[in-house]
Write a protein that holds these residues in place. Structure first.
Motif, PDB file in Angstrom:
ATOM      1  N   ASP A   1      59.818  58.085  51.806  1.00  0.00           N
ATOM      2  CA  ASP A   1      60.341  59.010  52.816  1.00  0.00           C
ATOM      3  C   ASP A   1      59.992  60.414  52.352  1.00  0.00           C
ATOM      4  O   ASP A   1      60.661  60.982  51.484  1.00  0.00           O
ATOM      5  N   GLU A   2      58.939  60.994  52.934  1.00  0.00           N
ATOM      6  CA  GLU A   2      58.442  62.250  52.370  1.00  0.00           C
ATOM      7  C   GLU A   2      59.368  63.435  52.599  1.00  0.00           C
ATOM      8  O   GLU A   2      59.155  64.493  52.017  1.00  0.00           O
ATOM      9  N   THR A   3      60.414  63.271  53.405  1.00  0.00           N
ATOM     10  CA  THR A   3      61.375  64.375  53.528  1.00  0.00           C
ATOM     11  C   THR A   3      62.084  64.634  52.201  1.00  0.00           C
ATOM     12  O   THR A   3      62.622  65.720  52.000  1.00  0.00           O
ATOM     13  N   THR A   4      62.098  63.643  51.321  1.00  0.00           N
ATOM     14  CA  THR A   4      62.795  63.844  50.036  1.00  0.00           C
ATOM     15  C   THR A   4      61.951  64.607  49.022  1.00  0.00           C
ATOM     16  O   THR A   4      62.480  65.009  47.986  1.00  0.00           O
ATOM     17  N   PHE A   5      60.659  64.807  49.290  1.00  0.00           N
ATOM     18  CA  PHE A   5      59.819  65.516  48.313  1.00  0.00           C
ATOM     19  C   PHE A   5      60.377  66.907  48.004  1.00  0.00           C
ATOM     20  O   PHE A   5      60.649  67.238  46.860  1.00  0.00           O
TER      21      PHE A   5
ATOM     22  N   ALA B   1      48.193  65.596  49.789  1.00  0.00           N
ATOM     23  CA  ALA B   1      48.178  67.041  50.043  1.00  0.00           C
ATOM     24  C   ALA B   1      49.577  67.539  50.397  1.00  0.00           C
ATOM     25  O   ALA B   1      50.021  68.592  49.914  1.00  0.00           O
ATOM     26  N   ARG B   2      50.285  66.791  51.226  1.00  0.00           N
ATOM     27  CA  ARG B   2      51.640  67.213  51.592  1.00  0.00           C
ATOM     28  C   ARG B   2      52.584  67.165  50.389  1.00  0.00           C
ATOM     29  O   ARG B   2      53.460  68.022  50.226  1.00  0.00           O
TER      30      ARG B   2
ATOM     31  N   ARG C   1      49.002  63.655  63.920  1.00  0.00           N
ATOM     32  CA  ARG C   1      47.805  62.914  63.497  1.00  0.00           C
ATOM     33  C   ARG C   1      47.784  62.780  61.978  1.00  0.00           C
ATOM     34  O   ARG C   1      47.438  61.730  61.433  1.00  0.00           O
ATOM     35  N   GLY C   2      48.151  63.856  61.290  1.00  0.00           N
ATOM     36  CA  GLY C   2      48.173  63.803  59.831  1.00  0.00           C
ATOM     37  C   GLY C   2      49.168  62.786  59.307  1.00  0.00           C
ATOM     38  O   GLY C   2      48.962  62.177  58.263  1.00  0.00           O
TER      39      GLY C   2
END
Lengths: 468, 468, 468
Positions: free
Chosen positions: B358-362, B392-393, C395-396
């Motif tokens: 869950d990339e919101t936790t990064f 990249a994110r 898209r990303g």
């Protein structure tokens, strides 16, 4: 160590060219700083800063946290263990910081500190174990010179207005003395921060209420008394130039209680018998009350909820608060604020600036709220998000729904006085880059973009924070 | 099919130029792979891979899931329905994969497979229905050659260390045999994965406890016995080279129970009478216990919670687990880990690497935790996020609060042996591009960026995973 | 005001060059619009639009909300207060809009409106207080010309198919008349939107059931009757060309009830005695039922949950719904849909397109679901996310797990007829830019990228929405 004139601008040459032009239009605008933690006494006393550790390391929890993450001991960084006096030698602290310069690569601390060293102090040295002592000596020598005293820097930085953050019981004597000082022409305003009085479950609440009551000359033994005392102090602050309040509750829920229920809980906590559920209900009621007050007296309300304070109990126990382990929590605004926005959201005197440390709320909650409610503004990226990359994500996320005119302008929120110009400059650069990307993708003309860049730098925050 | 030397680098020519230089400094570093699912027996036996379907399609749930999403039947992709033998012809499976090559456009599977075909096999053919048979024959011929045996590839890939994932009851005989094999010089280490023993509510727990008890020579009929057996097996793993453990619970909550309560629940589940709530409490207690153990024996703890396993019951029923429908859940770390981090977070032997889907936790949780706690590291993007764009994110989101030095280095986490170099190379390219963007925006010098690129490739993961 | 031919393309010259080529391949494809809110009667009657305020301001809640956020009164914008007739002069409304042109800088409204003014009307004027009257007069004159009638625009816009959104009780007479009209060759299809019948707790449910029952000729006094009536009307819609349904519940939970329980709750609400919990259970059961129906009749199911409708009660009270304060809620799909996807997710007739206003679900939930379930497609960015920057993020975020082939193609979802071509063109430009970024980073050949760009524009939505 020289600062590159194109720093932070987009890499693409065409976009960079436009960004340069836009930035040039806004770069020299005065600094409007409506939210920060510099002490008014610093400017009143105008005493020299003692040393680089005291200036750049010890008071800055951004710096402390990453040094701690790399194994440094907070005591060795100048934080006095409770009951002890600080034992650390400032030169040793500075050496530790310089030795960890690499740990800050890519972080906002690196960016600000580089700018401070190069721009404010004009040094050629890059921090490292090898340069730590020479740099320390150079900075100490500079700090002893009159042009590095707080007031001289205030003027040099081009600060038009600086808001502090103050307890409602504060008599604002330093602010008054500053205002009365014919030698100081700057505008330094108090900000009303009532957090200590909202949650009856936090230890020491009755004693704080007594102090507040004494300041207001109103008995805070009842809920009605507390409300009256807060209203009294808001007026006191407003008379002394405050245009805003600042509140950072555990969450953004604002739900009114009926008066008898509020009185009952108030009495219970004064009698040390309230429950955690009652404390929460009271705190949420008080947030609603603060919104009501703001809708009446027109003080701009800054709200920044959802931080878990002092995550690591043993560190709090040993070194006190603000030692780097306040951590972001999941944010929420749209549901928690609904009842209060139904009551005050379209009131013309009411103004609410929303800040978050959870960037998922930018496009999902904050921008849509600011894009409908006349009272709501999307606050600048805050704290963990007060960085070049997060600013870019913020503009990308909020502009669709809120445009530029419903954003707050930049907030430095800093205790580190010398970082103020670097932080505002960073925001102007990032905004110029974002606007430039709209220009080169033909979504905005360069003329209009330049006007927006200028507006964001100073006129917009003046309007939003009622500083005109 | 030729791989472009500039693949994945930023498009802007200046940034790309810097990225090339940074990548060149890191490209040939050995591969440090501290987390993956290659079987030690594969290298021990060193038998040829049988065919391209077996090598690239059947065992890879990344590939299966998207073929399934486009209508392919898992049985026809070589997954044996339970009770049946696999009926699918490998050439047919390969044809299906090639026919769906377009479905993978823009995905990481496409990227890896292209790299494998071009770089490992040196073929000129691009998969399609038209080329499927020729490509199949070409790959089959290659796989029969000695240089395509696992050990030859291990050496060719430049793998310095490869960690497997192993059950605590495993005797690690393959690892021992590999280590004793004078013909094999590679370093292949076990990783302790105790997931099967943590949740008493999962069917088969008592039988697994028996097996673990037998392996440890300790009676696991009590909670204390289970804890002792796990400690015993951790020591066994550590003696055989393990430096890390790996745990993937349903959530990250780690909350200790009092000993009598833990014993009571343990006994209840052995008597088949525990409740779901008790199972959850026990599992969370066990996670706390694992953190305690890690703080004592110094095995690096990898934690990757919040995956919903086997979302589609009928597919699990028919084809078993790992068939493409493990799906990401909402992640959380800051609240769930608080109690345990108060206990162990500043312990110098303790080390915790956090992974998320869950990339919101990064930016909200993982980076701030890694930016304060000396024990916590921000794990590389994992599973669904192990892709160029998510990397990249990730760098954009974690660097602000954690810098580079509190990240873990790349984790390939793969069952697909041949994809290991392509995956590590992808990460090195993306890191070079991210660092180049900091260089061209004048946030970092090219020299410092190159040093970081080199560090991220091998020295950093060696340090983080205690492989030095 | 002239539209730049390179608008929205990436700034980097090489990437822009590729984007131009890819866009050129897709730019002139017909418009397939499977989801929108244009009224079939508009095309049936083919009457001229009356004025620019009526065309571009009053019916568009995107426009209203930001004007309201800047202090404009909804009544003065042409929204009639309940019980009143609209008092606002369209020229005054247009002046207000033009005076606030700056407030829309950087927003999608600005982008669309610019394209409409330049491309559809060919005006040279940029909206402002100074130009408002001249622009008004110019647009009024244009609207009076035959080539600005709805049918002429339909043809000029190149619309191949346009789906409307319709109540299940609607007799679709306008659709039938349009289809039978020899003068009109366009394809205008109804879409079945049953939201009004799902939640028995929403006031007016019994009366709506009566109306639906009358339309179907089936007694809706029982749950079984309601289900039968909905099935009847779905068939009615399908016979009249509908290929899809559309549902926007408060959340995506779909959980079946046993028949007697459903009947019991149905009866309770007809007797005005149901509880909120029962209403929720019934609604979630109905969503499950709709998924079952879709798996049987093959109507493509569009699901877009998690919007908080009418956040500001007083505005709803005064001006009615669709006045700019429907706000995004936290989204969730993976857990809420699990039971229903276990039942229907691999059914070949079933097709489910998922939309969200919470972009955290793109990479965490929607793409992984679409990347396993053959029935699930990742819907285009919707509503607050229907913008250039959000399309880029979409898209990303989704391509890694879902590729391109499991996305839905663009959805304009608009009430603003004239914005249809600008919106589709925007999507084609953004897709071209995203594909170009894959080409210049050597992840995709230009040939394959061009084929995908073409496919996304029309063939893909035709396939996904069963319009072939």
């Amino acid at each position: 160590m020289a600062l590159h004139p194109d720093r932070l601008f987009p890499a693409d040459p065409a976009t960079r060219g436009v960004a340069r032009t836009l930035y040039a239009a806004a770069a020299s605008a005065p600094i409007v700083s409506p939210h920060g933690h510099v002490d008014a006494g610093l400017l009143l006393r105008d005493e020299p800063f003692t040393d680089p550790a005291d200036l750049l390391v010890v008071p800055d929890h951004y710096v402390l946290r990453l040094l701690h993450a790399h194994g440094a001991d907070l005591g060795a960084l100048g934080r006095a263990p409770r009951g002890d006096s600080p034992g650390a030698d400032p030169r040793e602290i500075w050496r530790t910081f310089c030795a960890h310069w690499g740990a800050f690569a890519g972080t906002p601390v690196r960016y600000w500190t580089t700018a401070i060293l190069a721009d404010v102090f004009g040094t050629d040295l890059t921090p490292s174990s090898a340069t730590a002592d020479a740099l320390y000596d150079e900075l100490v020598a500079a700090l002893a010179r009159p042009e590095f005293r707080p007031r001289a820097l205030f003027e040099r930085f081009g600060i038009e207005v600086l808001a502090t953050t103050d307890d409602p019981a504060d008599d604002l004597a330093d602010h008054a003395a500053l205002r009365d000082d014919p030698e100081f022409a700057g505008r330094v305003l108090p900000t009303f921060r009532p957090d200590a009085y909202l949650d009856p479950g936090v230890p020491g609440w009755p004693a704080r209420l007594d102090r507040l009551g004494a300041a207001a000359g109103i008995d805070t033994g009842t809920h009605a008394g507390l409300v009256a005392a807060l209203e009294n102090r808001r007026a006191y602050f407003a008379e002394r130039g405050a245009t805003a309040t600042d509140t950072g509750p555990v969450d953004a829920w604002a739900l009114p209680l009926r008066a008898p229920e509020a009185e009952r809980i108030h009495a219970a906590f004064l009698a040390s018998s309230g429950t955690p559920e009652e404390a929460t209900a009271y705190r949420r009621h008080m947030l609603f009350e603060l919104m009501r007050m703001a809708s009446e007296d027109g003080l701009v309300m800054q709200l920044h909820p959802s931080v878990i304070r002092n995550h690591h109990g043993p560190t709090l126990e040993r070194y006190g608060p603000d030692t780097g382990h306040d951590l972001p929590d999941v944010g929420a605004f749209t549901r928690p604020l609904r009842t209060a926005l139904e009551a005050f959201g379209t009131n013309q005197r009411f103004r609410l600036v929303l800040f978050t440390v959870d960037e998922t709320t930018f496009s999902r909650e904050i921008a849509p709220l600011a894009g409908f409610y006349p009272s709501v503004y999307a606050g600048a990226p805050w704290w963990f998000l007060d960085t070049p990359s997060a600013i870019a994500r913020y503009r990308g996320a909020v502009t669709d729904s809120a445009g530029f005119g419903k954003t707050s302008g930049f907030i430095d929120d800093t205790r580190a006085f010398c970082s103020i110009p670097a932080r505002h400059d960073m925001a102007r650069r990032m905004d110029a880059g974002f606007l430039a990307s709209l220009v080169v993708t033909h979504q905005l003309s360069e003329e209009e973009a330049a006007a927006i860049a200028v507006d964001l730098a100073a006129p917009l925050p003046r309007r939003v924070f009622r500083l005109e």
